[in-house]
Scaffold this active site. Structure first.
Site, PDB file in Angstrom:
ATOM      1  N   SER A 185       1.670  -3.041  -4.006  1.00 49.83           N
ATOM      2  CA  SER A 185       2.645  -2.915  -4.144  1.00 49.83           C
ATOM      3  C   SER A 185       3.108  -3.346  -5.324  1.00 49.83           C
ATOM      4  CB  SER A 185       3.362  -2.397  -2.727  1.00 49.83           C
ATOM      5  OG  SER A 185       4.402  -1.893  -2.947  1.00 49.83           O
ATOM      6  N   ASP A 435      -1.199   7.887   0.223  1.00 49.97           N
ATOM      7  CA  ASP A 435      -0.058   6.599  -0.561  1.00 49.97           C
ATOM      8  C   ASP A 435       0.695   7.954  -1.442  1.00 49.97           C
ATOM      9  OD1 ASP A 435       1.411   4.800  -0.290  1.00 49.97           O
ATOM     10  OD2 ASP A 435      -0.321   3.948  -1.677  1.00 49.97           O
ATOM     11  N   HIS A 460      -1.461   3.518   1.785  1.00 53.33           N
ATOM     12  CA  HIS A 460      -0.437   2.486   0.893  1.00 53.33           C
ATOM     13  C   HIS A 460      -1.772   0.954   1.524  1.00 53.33           C
ATOM     14  CE1 HIS A 460       1.873   1.205  -1.477  1.00 53.33           C
ATOM     15  NE2 HIS A 460       2.647   0.162  -0.673  1.00 53.33           N
TER      16      HIS A 460
END
Length: 503
Positions: A185, A435, A460
């Protein structure tokens, strides 16, 4: 984002507000833009991983020579399998995100699992202004105003990591030991950017679910919400349509004389809603996080969730008896996210109880990511990105104006394929197409050494999570591909070292 630990019961309560807007709604601003999973890093996360917790005295400002106070940067270290400096044992370095570093360590099992294979040291440093790594000695002072927050930037964080690695290696006489970066991320963005900005510090980077292109007009602003919507559509058209229809119903009900009371009771909130938008925000948040955490097996690092949670949510919506209202169907479905265990009696809407959140500052300064929702392709209310709203809010909250072009100026993004092909190497961009952040990442190979590993059913940074017996073959294959590439980077480094030594 990083906050002090809550009692266990609050782990079921919503901690994030994400606003939705239809024609009857005000436009959404970046304050309510989607956030990464670091939001949940304050939650207690049991872990079997062994590490020492240490602190490094870090400069507050790496880019001036002003006499400013230093701060203690927290880091986690494990040397159990490290081969040591004499054998050039590698260092696996996770670029800490926007939250408590223990949470990221607990949810990045892949790094811990491959360390023995490489004889590697493991380092998890905490990002400045999060967790315990607070400048000025406390969160209250660090978050006091724009002046004290001004050192909360990606550039300063990367410089922290570069200085820390350099000093750690010097102290251990390990200057020749290669460093491999990891991140998921925002941490994945940092890992990729660090490899580009500090190629002499690290030999390669695995950037998982890293939306490095989610800026300006590099990708369409509708991309994020289109992907969330497609995740629901692929499971059930009727589920998608029920959710899409619910926004106008919620808005209309909220305008009725007793509408807010009715919505409060229908969705079992602990206190009366202040507006129908609060409910819409709450639902928006759940759908977005379910898309990020749409894993093929049960997981509980956000909320206790079943495997394939979107499938389960849509099953509950679609299996309601004929005549069930849209709002009741939505309530039954969203319980998959907020109350899968069935132990919550009522829901709270409270956001961060400690006021300002670090990511809000970052979104108001350099992390300006445009988002929009399309009437035709999204199940969310239609809205367009409006920079003026961001500017107005950020001036109000922090007395700063966002710099929407700074990230692409500092790290690149436009024409990234040609640029990276010429000037970059040894970066893995891994993404799962479920995601919603994948739409802002690199999804095609740029060169032989900057590669994209894309899985159709991944979510994710699933690849960074610990292996389980329930991992599908495609996930096992993805991780093995990552290991092979890292092994290649290390072998090339060792070969070059030997060639230099014998020359």
């Amino acid at each position: 984002m990083a906050t002090p630990p809550f009692p266990l019961v609050l782990s079921f309560l919503i901690l994030l507000s994400l606003s939705s807007s239809a024609n009857s709604y005000p436009p959404r601003s970046s304050k309510h833009s989607p956030r990464f999973l670091g939001k949940f890093s304050h939650l207690h996360q049991p872990t079997d991983q062994k590490y020492e917790t240490r602190y490094f005295e870090q400069r507050l400002d790496h880019f001036s020579f002003a006499d400013l106070p230093s701060f203690r940067q927290k880091y986690l270290i494990n040397t159990q399998h490290w081969l040591g400096p004499s054998r050039l044992g590698p260092i696996l370095f996770y670029c800490g995100n926007e939250g408590n570093i223990e949470w990221f360590a607990a949810n990045t099992g892949f790094v811990w699992e491959i360390a023995p294979r490489f004889g590697a040291m493991i380092i998890f440093p905490e990002h400045r202004y999060y967790g315990e790594s607070m400048p000025y000695g406390s969160r209250e002072i660090a978050y006091k105003n724009a002046s004290t927050l001004s050192y909360l930037t990606a550039e300063q964080a990367l410089a922290d990591y570069a200085v820390f690695i350099t000093e750690l290696k010097r102290n251990l006489s390990a200057q020749a030991c290669p460093v491999v970066l990891f991140g998921g991320s925002y941490g994945g963005m940092l890992a990729a950017w660090m490899r580009l900005k500090y190629p002499h510090i690290a030999i390669g980077a695995l950037a998982s679910s890293a939306p490095v292109l989610q800026f300006e007009d590099i990708v369409p602003p509708e991309t994020y919400y289109d992907i969330v919507s497609n995740d629901f559509r692929r499971e059930s058209i009727s589920c998608f349509n029920t959710i899409k229809e619910s926004w106008d119903i919620i808005a209309s009900k909220g305008e009725e004389n007793d509408g807010l009371n009715q919505l409060t009771k229908a969705f079992h909130f602990c206190r009366k809603l202040d507006s129908s938008e609060d409910l819409s925000d709450w639902l928006d948040s759940a759908y977005s996080y379910l898309a990020m955490a749409d894993y093929p097996y049960p997981a509980d690092f956000l909320m206790p969730l079943p495997g394939n949670p979107i499938k389960e949510l849509c099953r509950r919506i679609d299996s309601c008896p004929d005549g069930t209202s849209t709002l009741q169907r939505v309530y039954e479905g969203v319980n998959v996210y907020y109350n899968y265990t069935g132990t919550v009696d009522c829901f709270n809407l409270d956001d961060d109880p400690h006021g300002m959140i670090g990511w809000d500052w970052q979104a108001c300064t350099e992390m300006v990511m445009p988002f929009a929702s399309s009437k035709n392709t999204s199940m969310f209310p239609e809205f367009e990105y409006n920079y003026a709203d961001d500017e107005e809010r950020c001036l109000k909250d922090y007395n700063v104006k966002p710099r929407p072009t700074w990230i692409s100026t500092e790290f690149g993004g436009h024409d990234f394929k040609n640029v990276l092909k010429k000037f970059g190497s040894n970066i893995i961009f891994s993404n799962g197409l479920l995601d919603p952040w994948s739409g802002g990442s690199v999804l095609e190979d740029v060169s032989e050494t900057i590669v994209a590993l894309v899985t159709e059913k991944g979510a994710h940074h699933l690849d960074l999570r610990a292996a389980t017996d329930e991992d599908p073959d495609w996930l096992v294959d993805q991780r093995e591909s990552e290991v092979k590439l890292i092994k290649k980077w290390l072998q090339e480094y060792y070969d070059n070292k030997r060639a230099t030594f014998t020359a």
